[in-house]
Design a protein around this motif. Structure first.
Motif, mmCIF file in Angstrom:
data_model
loop_
_atom_site.group_PDB
_atom_site.id
_atom_site.type_symbol
_atom_site.label_atom_id
_atom_site.label_comp_id
_atom_site.label_asym_id
_atom_site.label_seq_id
_atom_site.Cartn_x
_atom_site.Cartn_y
_atom_site.Cartn_z
ATOM 1 N N THR A 195 51.147 42.049 25.961
ATOM 2 C CA THR A 195 51.068 42.286 27.391
ATOM 3 C C THR A 195 49.634 42.086 27.855
ATOM 4 O O THR A 195 48.704 42.665 27.290
ATOM 5 N N VAL A 196 49.443 41.267 28.875
ATOM 6 C CA VAL A 196 48.110 41.071 29.454
ATOM 7 C C VAL A 196 47.818 42.237 30.383
ATOM 8 O O VAL A 196 48.566 42.504 31.325
ATOM 9 N N LEU A 197 46.733 42.960 30.119
ATOM 10 C CA LEU A 197 46.384 44.143 30.899
ATOM 11 C C LEU A 197 45.369 43.858 31.993
ATOM 12 O O LEU A 197 45.175 44.690 32.884
ATOM 13 N N GLY A 198 44.705 42.707 31.943
ATOM 14 C CA GLY A 198 43.725 42.400 32.961
ATOM 15 C C GLY A 198 43.038 41.086 32.698
ATOM 16 O O GLY A 198 43.130 40.526 31.588
ATOM 17 N N LEU A 199 42.350 40.595 33.721
ATOM 18 C CA LEU A 199 41.628 39.319 33.646
ATOM 19 C C LEU A 199 40.331 39.481 34.422
ATOM 20 O O LEU A 199 40.334 39.991 35.542
ATOM 21 N N THR A 200 39.229 39.060 33.826
ATOM 22 C CA THR A 200 37.929 39.133 34.487
ATOM 23 C C THR A 200 37.227 37.782 34.380
ATOM 24 O O THR A 200 37.167 37.195 33.306
ATOM 25 N N VAL A 201 36.683 37.321 35.514
ATOM 26 C CA VAL A 201 35.998 36.026 35.582
ATOM 27 C C VAL A 201 34.504 36.251 35.710
ATOM 28 O O VAL A 201 34.048 37.081 36.503
ATOM 29 N N GLY A 202 33.726 35.511 34.925
ATOM 30 C CA GLY A 202 32.276 35.545 35.024
ATOM 31 C C GLY A 202 31.748 34.361 35.816
ATOM 32 O O GLY A 202 32.161 33.219 35.583
ATOM 33 N N VAL A 203 30.837 34.633 36.744
ATOM 34 C CA VAL A 203 30.306 33.616 37.655
ATOM 35 C C VAL A 203 28.775 33.690 37.654
ATOM 36 O O VAL A 203 28.209 34.788 37.676
ATOM 37 N N PRO A 204 28.085 32.548 37.654
ATOM 38 C CA PRO A 204 26.619 32.562 37.717
ATOM 39 C C PRO A 204 26.123 32.740 39.146
ATOM 40 O O PRO A 204 25.700 31.787 39.807
ATOM 41 N N GLY A 205 26.194 33.969 39.642
ATOM 42 C CA GLY A 205 25.778 34.207 41.018
ATOM 43 C C GLY A 205 25.869 35.667 41.383
ATOM 44 O O GLY A 205 26.052 36.537 40.526
ATOM 45 N N LEU A 206 25.738 35.952 42.676
ATOM 46 C CA LEU A 206 25.830 37.317 43.193
ATOM 47 C C LEU A 206 27.281 37.643 43.485
ATOM 48 O O LEU A 206 27.962 36.907 44.203
ATOM 49 N N VAL A 207 27.761 38.754 42.924
ATOM 50 C CA VAL A 207 29.164 39.135 43.059
ATOM 51 C C VAL A 207 29.246 40.552 43.600
ATOM 52 O O VAL A 207 28.635 41.473 43.040
ATOM 53 N N GLY A 208 30.002 40.744 44.675
ATOM 54 C CA GLY A 208 30.204 42.076 45.226
ATOM 55 C C GLY A 208 31.331 42.803 44.528
ATOM 56 O O GLY A 208 32.109 42.214 43.765
ATOM 57 N N THR A 209 31.446 44.098 44.794
ATOM 58 C CA THR A 209 32.514 44.890 44.177
ATOM 59 C C THR A 209 33.896 44.473 44.654
ATOM 60 O O THR A 209 34.895 44.820 44.021
ATOM 61 N N ASP A 210 33.963 43.725 45.740
ATOM 62 C CA ASP A 210 35.245 43.233 46.247
ATOM 63 C C ASP A 210 35.645 41.896 45.632
ATOM 64 O O ASP A 210 36.658 41.308 46.012
ATOM 65 N N GLY A 211 34.860 41.399 44.669
ATOM 66 C CA GLY A 211 35.195 40.135 44.031
ATOM 67 C C GLY A 211 34.796 38.910 44.824
ATOM 68 O O GLY A 211 35.212 37.793 44.498
ATOM 69 N N VAL A 212 33.965 39.092 45.846
ATOM 70 C CA VAL A 212 33.463 37.967 46.638
ATOM 71 C C VAL A 212 32.150 37.480 46.033
ATOM 72 O O VAL A 212 31.238 38.276 45.786
ATOM 73 N N VAL A 213 32.069 36.182 45.779
ATOM 74 C CA VAL A 213 30.827 35.576 45.301
ATOM 75 C C VAL A 213 29.999 35.247 46.531
ATOM 76 O O VAL A 213 30.258 34.257 47.228
ATOM 77 N N SER A 214 29.015 36.096 46.815
ATOM 78 C CA SER A 214 28.256 35.902 48.052
ATOM 79 C C SER A 214 27.306 34.717 47.956
ATOM 80 O O SER A 214 27.066 34.037 48.957
ATOM 81 N N VAL A 218 32.464 33.096 48.702
ATOM 82 C CA VAL A 218 33.759 32.656 48.169
ATOM 83 C C VAL A 218 34.534 33.880 47.686
ATOM 84 O O VAL A 218 34.087 34.573 46.759
ATOM 85 N N PRO A 219 35.705 34.181 48.279
ATOM 86 C CA PRO A 219 36.505 35.345 47.858
ATOM 87 C C PRO A 219 37.280 35.028 46.579
ATOM 88 O O PRO A 219 38.515 34.911 46.582
ATOM 89 N N LEU A 220 36.554 34.921 45.477
ATOM 90 C CA LEU A 220 37.146 34.393 44.246
ATOM 91 C C LEU A 220 38.273 35.263 43.721
ATOM 92 O O LEU A 220 39.321 34.741 43.307
#
Length: 404
Positions: free
Chosen positions: A149-168, A178-180
């Motif tokens: 069972t997949v319990l979660g997925l997390t993406v890593g981005v080279p940039g500024l990321v807010g707690t809402d998952g938006v790459v500012s 970008v609302p990634l």
């Protein structure tokens, strides 16, 4: 989305069982194989509580008995290790020239590592999301097909990321606002598990702190290597995020006012002097004769071949990059006083030629006697995705069990 914390302690709050599960799971992760008596003795939980929790965790396949016994006087004890095979976390990374996905189970065992060549800076964010979703769907199909069972997925981005998952802001990708997380959830048709986004540096330091040779180190910095350069910082056992989650942007600290223009628009930033694109331009002046480089791995292979053949020009170029790297690292050392700074990506690939000059510069600029160590990562180029997969399993490690 990331869980690097000081050891959880027993509590009398309403969520006592959840907290105590976390205590047991953390102790086993750090000290396996260990017995029920060991857990009780080292955590302060009473033996009855430990017995009840261990029984529950074995039934949920988060712990298992190994059949091994301690070498001690008296009745031998059955030893425990992490299990977690039924559950998996997924981590993905958006790099300058590739997408990466990693899956691990709760015990940290690797299930898959896949890469796809992809030049995200050359396309619109929407196209990157589609490619990322396609890669994630393949991984989900593989993992669930194995009965997990997949319990979660997390993406890593080279940039500024807010707690809402938006790459500012991600200058290396050409992204802004970008609302990634939301876009990827939609592309995956609103999956039942959470989808998170964090900086590549934060996830890479989680991977180092959990899986690397410095696992458990309370004061640790991990420097990413790529077109973007960022720092993931663990201080006092906790991830250092800052007020808005933007801590660690060492790549955009100016180290040479007369240096080249950075992708962020400023001049002489650490990333503009030491990023993989800067290294390739410095060591291989002909690299862009046929157009911009979109796949850096062959160019790194060319650099390694040149230095192995004794090319003095390339060696001098790498030494210069190493000095700039050491300057940047010294800023981190003086501000944070970490035990060790680990460098990844192209810094690790070229470590034999970059680190001697970088260590000398660090020693010259660091104020504290003795200073911190500067080492190359051993986790390979999938460290950020590995950290993402580990972060996706954080709620389980915190004692919150998935639905049965």
């Amino acid at each position: 989305m990331i869980s690097i914390h000081t050891p959880p302690q027993p509590t009398d709050l309403s969520d006592v069982r959840v907290a105590n599960r976390a205590v047991v799971l953390r102790h086993v992760r750090l000290h396996a194989p260990c017995s029920r008596a060991d857990i009780a003795a080292h955590t302060g939980l009473n033996k009855a509580t430990v017995s009840s929790l261990v029984t529950e965790l074995i039934e949920r396949r988060l712990l298992r008995e190994t059949g091994l016994t301690e070498n001690r006087v008296g009745r031998p004890a059955t030893m425990l290790v992490l299990d977690g095979e039924p559950n998996a976390g997924l981590g993905l990374e958006i790099g300058a020239d590739e997408l990466v996905v990693v899956a691990v189970d709760f015990g940290g065992r690797p299930l898959l590592t896949w890469r796809r060549a992809f030049a995200a800076p050359a396309v619109a964010p929407e196209e990157t999301v589609r490619a990322l979703a396609a890669l994630a769907r393949r991984a989900i199909t593989r993992v669930t097909g194995q009965g997990r069972t997949v319990l979660g997925l997390t993406v890593g981005v080279p940039g500024l990321v807010g707690t809402d998952g938006v790459v500012s802001l991600a200058p290396a990708l050409g992204w802004r606002d970008v609302p990634l997380a939301a876009d990827l959830r939609r592309a995956l048709r609103e999956p039942s598990f959470p989808v998170g986004v964090d900086t590549d540096a934060n996830l890479a330091v989680l991977a180092e702190q959990r899986h690397g040779p410095y696992a458990g180190t309370a004061d640790l910095v991990r420097l990413t290597g790529g077109v973007a350069v960022g720092a993931g910082v663990v201080s006092g056992g906790r991830l250092l995020r800052g007020d808005r989650g933007h801590a660690g942007e060492i790549g955009h600290v100016p180290v040479d006012p007369a240096g080249p223009v950075c992708a962020c628009g400023r001049r002489g930033c650490l990333a503009a002097l030491t990023g993989v694109d800067a290294v390739v331009r410095r060591a291989l002046p002909d690299a862009e004769q046929d157009g911009p480089v979109t796949d850096y791995l062959p160019e790194l292979d060319r650099i390694q071949a040149a230095v192995n053949s004794g090319d003095d020009i390339v060696l001098a170029g790498l030494a210069e990059v190493g000095r700039h790297l050491g300057h940047g690292v010294s800023i981190l050392a003086n501000l944070l006083d970490p035990q060790v700074i680990v460098v990844g990506g192209h810094f690790a690939a070229l470590a034999p030629w970059l680190l001697p000059a970088a260590r000398a510069e660090l020693a010259a600029r660091a104020l504290a006697p003795g200073g911190c160590r500067l080492e190359a990562s051993t986790l390979g180029s999938a460290a950020t995705a590995l950290g993402g997969a580990t972060a996706a399993l954080a709620p389980l490690e915190a004692g919150r069990l998935p639905a049965a």
